[in-house]
Design an enzyme around this catalytic site. Structure first.
Site, PDB file in Angstrom:
ATOM      1  CG  HIS A 152      -1.721   1.240   1.386  1.00  0.00           C
ATOM      2  ND1 HIS A 152      -2.869   1.487   0.649  1.00  0.00           N
ATOM      3  CD2 HIS A 152      -1.550   2.329   2.184  1.00  0.00           C
ATOM      4  CE1 HIS A 152      -3.366   2.658   0.987  1.00  0.00           C
ATOM      5  NE2 HIS A 152      -2.592   3.189   1.913  1.00  0.00           N
ATOM      6  CD  GLU A 153       2.051   3.322   3.706  1.00  0.00           C
ATOM      7  OE1 GLU A 153       2.245   4.429   3.163  1.00  0.00           O
ATOM      8  OE2 GLU A 153       1.068   3.097   4.436  1.00  0.00           O
ATOM      9  CG  HIS A 156       0.408   6.119  -0.661  1.00  0.00           C
ATOM     10  ND1 HIS A 156      -0.760   6.646  -1.172  1.00  0.00           N
ATOM     11  CD2 HIS A 156       0.057   5.461   0.477  1.00  0.00           C
ATOM     12  CE1 HIS A 156      -1.776   6.330  -0.391  1.00  0.00           C
ATOM     13  NE2 HIS A 156      -1.310   5.609   0.620  1.00  0.00           N
TER      14      HIS A 156
END
Length: 208
Positions: A152-153, A156
């Site tokens: 998920h990070e 980004h």
């Protein structure tokens, strides 16, 4: 790719519009601190025009310092420290495998010395992109759960969300500082003018 392009465009728009917002605030500041008179607008415009180079230089210096120092600022604010492969092969390998699988460069990995469940991505370019994980998250989650969080990070970073966020935070900091200075100065100057007016009226009454 579309998200990345959109975020890059938003970052450029912020870079272009922000100086205009700051200059608008400075003009308002200069206008409000001028004594009320028929020449108030003319005087304010004259002072504002002469102050433009200094304002732009100040904003540029602030932005440059924040741009190149944001990594250290974030590390100090969160208490995070760099993580090497030797220190924790498990985490390092999870990040590395996900990066290889998605075809993106390996970011730095930081550990936040905190027992909370926390993770975030930061950075503005390949040399500063960082994934930070709290010690609590590393200890409490299994590999599959950690992999999901890290993925998920990394998303980004890949979509350049973190760059847009850093630019926004830098600008918000400058905006907050200028706004606070405006409010304080207007409040102070307004009170001073009020006192001067009262003294002037009192003097007139005494003479009468």
């Amino acid at each position: 790719m579309l998200f990345r392009s959109n975020n890059n465009i938003k970052s450029v728009i912020l870079l272009i519009l922000f100086p205009l917002v700051i200059l608008g605030l400075v003009w308002l500041f200069v206008f409000l601190v001028q004594p009320t008179s028929e020449f108030r607008l003319e005087t304010a415009n004259d002072i504002f025009l002469r102050s433009i180079p200094f304002v732009i230089a100040g904003v540029g210096i602030w932005f440059t310092i924040a741009w190149f120092s944001h990594t250290g600022m974030i590390e100090r604010a969160t208490g995070s420290t760099p993580l090497s492969r030797k220190e924790n092969k498990r985490i390092y390998n999870l990040v590395e495998n996900l990066c290889i699988g998605s075809g993106m460069p390996m970011p730095k990995v930081n550990v936040i010395n905190d027992d909370s469940l926390n993770a975030f991505a930061s950075g503005i370019n390949t040399s500063t992109f960082t994934v930070s994980l709290s010690r609590g998250m590393i200890d409490k989650l299994n590999d599959e759960e950690l992999e999901a969080v890290i993925a998920h990070e990394l998303t980004h970073i890949r979509n350049r969300d973190v760059r847009l966020l850093i630019v926004s935070i830098i600008f918000v900091g400058i905006f907050a500082f200028v706004t606070e200075a405006l409010v304080r100065t207007v409040r102070f100057s307004g009170g001073s003018r009020g006192k001067k007016d009262e003294i002037g009226r009192a003097s007139c009454r005494e003479r009468v």
